[in-house]
Design a protein around this motif. Structure first.
Motif, PDB file in Angstrom:
ATOM      1  N   GLU A  90      -3.168  26.624 -23.359  1.00 59.72           N
ATOM      2  CA  GLU A  90      -3.257  28.078 -23.482  1.00 59.72           C
ATOM      3  C   GLU A  90      -4.707  28.539 -23.632  1.00 59.72           C
ATOM      4  N   TRP A  91      -5.509  27.776 -24.386  1.00 58.42           N
ATOM      5  CA  TRP A  91      -6.902  28.168 -24.579  1.00 58.42           C
ATOM      6  C   TRP A  91      -7.661  28.125 -23.255  1.00 58.42           C
ATOM      7  N   LEU A  92      -7.435  27.081 -22.462  1.00 57.77           N
ATOM      8  CA  LEU A  92      -8.108  27.005 -21.165  1.00 57.77           C
ATOM      9  C   LEU A  92      -7.702  28.168 -20.261  1.00 57.77           C
ATOM     10  N   GLU A  93      -6.442  28.578 -20.321  1.00 53.35           N
ATOM     11  CA  GLU A  93      -6.008  29.733 -19.535  1.00 53.35           C
ATOM     12  C   GLU A  93      -6.744  30.995 -19.975  1.00 53.35           C
ATOM     13  N   MET A  94      -6.950  31.166 -21.287  1.00 55.40           N
ATOM     14  CA  MET A  94      -7.681  32.336 -21.798  1.00 55.40           C
ATOM     15  C   MET A  94      -9.159  32.268 -21.438  1.00 55.40           C
ATOM     16  N   LEU A  95      -9.707  31.062 -21.378  1.00 47.96           N
ATOM     17  CA  LEU A  95     -11.138  30.875 -21.155  1.00 47.96           C
ATOM     18  C   LEU A  95     -11.590  31.448 -19.815  1.00 47.96           C
ATOM     19  N   GLY A  96     -10.808  31.247 -18.786  1.00 46.43           N
ATOM     20  CA  GLY A  96     -11.159  31.792 -17.479  1.00 46.43           C
ATOM     21  C   GLY A  96     -12.290  31.038 -16.813  1.00 46.43           C
ATOM     22  N   PRO A  97     -12.823  31.589 -15.704  1.00 45.66           N
ATOM     23  CA  PRO A  97     -13.852  30.903 -14.919  1.00 45.66           C
ATOM     24  C   PRO A  97     -15.171  30.750 -15.682  1.00 45.66           C
ATOM     25  N   ARG A  98     -15.906  29.724 -15.306  1.00 46.83           N
ATOM     26  CA  ARG A  98     -17.209  29.448 -15.922  1.00 46.83           C
ATOM     27  C   ARG A  98     -18.180  30.567 -15.575  1.00 46.83           C
ATOM     28  N   ARG A  99     -18.882  31.055 -16.567  1.00 45.45           N
ATOM     29  CA  ARG A  99     -19.861  32.124 -16.366  1.00 45.45           C
ATOM     30  C   ARG A  99     -21.240  31.735 -16.890  1.00 45.45           C
ATOM     31  N   THR A 100     -21.389  30.504 -17.343  1.00 38.54           N
ATOM     32  CA  THR A 100     -22.669  30.033 -17.899  1.00 38.54           C
ATOM     33  C   THR A 100     -23.025  28.708 -17.228  1.00 38.54           C
ATOM     34  N   GLU A 101     -24.093  28.100 -17.674  1.00 36.26           N
ATOM     35  CA  GLU A 101     -24.518  26.792 -17.143  1.00 36.26           C
ATOM     36  C   GLU A 101     -23.809  25.628 -17.831  1.00 36.26           C
ATOM     37  N   THR A 102     -22.744  25.908 -18.527  1.00 39.23           N
ATOM     38  CA  THR A 102     -22.002  24.895 -19.282  1.00 39.23           C
ATOM     39  C   THR A 102     -21.361  23.863 -18.356  1.00 39.23           C
ATOM     40  N   VAL A 103     -21.473  22.586 -18.735  1.00 40.18           N
ATOM     41  CA  VAL A 103     -20.745  21.507 -18.074  1.00 40.18           C
ATOM     42  C   VAL A 103     -19.696  20.995 -19.052  1.00 40.18           C
ATOM     43  N   ALA A 104     -18.762  20.178 -18.567  1.00 41.57           N
ATOM     44  CA  ALA A 104     -17.617  19.824 -19.406  1.00 41.57           C
ATOM     45  C   ALA A 104     -17.257  18.345 -19.316  1.00 41.57           C
ATOM     46  N   ALA A 105     -16.482  17.909 -20.312  1.00 41.04           N
ATOM     47  CA  ALA A 105     -15.871  16.578 -20.345  1.00 41.04           C
ATOM     48  C   ALA A 105     -14.560  16.720 -21.107  1.00 41.04           C
ATOM     49  N   THR A 106     -13.621  15.804 -20.847  1.00 39.59           N
ATOM     50  CA  THR A 106     -12.308  15.891 -21.482  1.00 39.59           C
ATOM     51  C   THR A 106     -11.875  14.533 -22.045  1.00 39.59           C
ATOM     52  N   PHE A 107     -11.029  14.603 -23.069  1.00 39.60           N
ATOM     53  CA  PHE A 107     -10.475  13.388 -23.667  1.00 39.60           C
ATOM     54  C   PHE A 107      -9.062  13.673 -24.144  1.00 39.60           C
ATOM     55  N   ASP A 108      -8.320  12.604 -24.382  1.00 39.59           N
ATOM     56  CA  ASP A 108      -6.996  12.747 -24.972  1.00 39.59           C
ATOM     57  C   ASP A 108      -6.720  11.584 -25.904  1.00 39.59           C
ATOM     58  N   THR A 109      -5.641  11.741 -26.671  1.00 43.84           N
ATOM     59  CA  THR A 109      -5.091  10.628 -27.444  1.00 43.84           C
ATOM     60  C   THR A 109      -3.708  10.369 -26.863  1.00 43.84           C
ATOM     61  N   ARG A 110      -3.340   9.093 -26.884  1.00 45.15           N
ATOM     62  CA  ARG A 110      -2.026   8.716 -26.354  1.00 45.15           C
ATOM     63  C   ARG A 110      -1.537   7.465 -27.048  1.00 45.15           C
ATOM     64  N   VAL A 111      -0.242   7.288 -27.035  1.00 40.58           N
ATOM     65  CA  VAL A 111       0.371   6.139 -27.694  1.00 40.58           C
ATOM     66  C   VAL A 111       0.029   4.876 -26.913  1.00 40.58           C
ATOM     67  N   ASN A 112      -0.438   3.845 -27.610  1.00 40.10           N
ATOM     68  CA  ASN A 112      -0.903   2.627 -26.932  1.00 40.10           C
ATOM     69  C   ASN A 112       0.208   1.876 -26.220  1.00 40.10           C
ATOM     70  N   LYS A 113       1.455   2.097 -26.606  1.00 40.06           N
ATOM     71  CA  LYS A 113       2.570   1.397 -25.965  1.00 40.06           C
ATOM     72  C   LYS A 113       2.822   1.900 -24.550  1.00 40.06           C
ATOM     73  N   VAL A 114       2.266   3.047 -24.211  1.00 37.67           N
ATOM     74  CA  VAL A 114       2.532   3.635 -22.887  1.00 37.67           C
ATOM     75  C   VAL A 114       1.232   3.771 -22.078  1.00 37.67           C
ATOM     76  N   ARG A 115       0.323   2.838 -22.247  1.00 42.75           N
ATOM     77  CA  ARG A 115      -0.962   2.903 -21.540  1.00 42.75           C
ATOM     78  C   ARG A 115      -0.800   2.978 -20.033  1.00 42.75           C
ATOM     79  N   ARG A 116       0.240   2.361 -19.502  1.00 47.58           N
ATOM     80  CA  ARG A 116       0.404   2.318 -18.053  1.00 47.58           C
ATOM     81  C   ARG A 116       1.184   3.500 -17.485  1.00 47.58           C
ATOM     82  N   LEU A 117       1.739   4.326 -18.347  1.00 49.53           N
ATOM     83  CA  LEU A 117       2.503   5.470 -17.846  1.00 49.53           C
ATOM     84  C   LEU A 117       1.572   6.484 -17.194  1.00 49.53           C
TER      85      LEU A 117
END
Length: 186
Positions: A90-117
């Motif tokens: 929802e936050w990304l939807e509110m954020l809208g298109p980039r208007r500055t010189e900002t670059v990005a990176a992403t991460f997540d957490t996930r359960v180790n038992k499903v690494r291959r999913l």
């Protein structure tokens, strides 16, 4: 620290695991950036103009970013550290298109038992950011937990700190003006 480039780490965390990873990434960024680590519900709807690096992360739910229904399911698993009302999606939807010189990176957490999913909140967030014309400067990163409520696997906090340090290098190695591309038709 005026004049120092700023980084913003935005996270969604149900049980505190993603919050710990976000804090560690922030530690890795701090030697090079004035860094703020904020829960998604505390984050501004528009990025301040001096933010040069945006790092976004959340838990992988149902093969992607959380939704209200998956957050409700998570709430039934145990006490939550964040309200389940607003997530990264929802936050990304509110954020809208980039208007500055900002670059990005992403991460997540996930359960180790499903690494291959298939599926990843980090990959989904990176796709959304690219669609919003952000340059994503690193491959999406996943950090592992033992079960839905945690704990984090051994070594994941250190790995997150090192990933933050690698983002500093990736951001610093970009050619000047590399983010000046804009798509026509907007």
């Amino acid at each position: 620290m005026s004049g120092t480039a700023r980084a913003l780490v935005v996270y969604e965390s149900m049980f505190g695991n993603t919050q710990r990873i976000a804090a560690a990434i922030g530690e890795g960024l701090r030697p090079a950036f004035e860094t703020e680590v904020l829960a998604v519900g505390q984050t501004p709807r528009t990025l301040p103009g001096d933010v040069r690096l945006l790092v976004v992360g959340g838990p992988t739910h149902a093969f992607g970013m959380s939704r209200p229904s998956t957050r409700d399911q998570a709430a039934a698993q145990g006490p939550m550290v964040m309200p389940a009302t607003t997530g990264v999606r929802e936050w990304l939807e509110m954020l809208g298109p980039r208007r500055t010189e900002t670059v990005a990176a992403t991460f997540d957490t996930r359960v180790n038992k499903v690494r291959r999913l298939p599926g990843s909140a980090a990959r989904a967030a990176a796709r959304r950011l690219r669609h919003q014309e952000y340059e994503v400067i690193a491959a999406p990163a996943s950090f592992y937990v033992g079960d839905m409520t945690g704990p984090l696997d051994e070594g994941e906090v250190d790995r997150a700190r090192k990933w933050g340090e690698q983002l500093v290098i990736a951001q610093g190695s970009r050619p000047a003006g590399a983010t000046h591309h804009h798509r026509r038709g907007h």
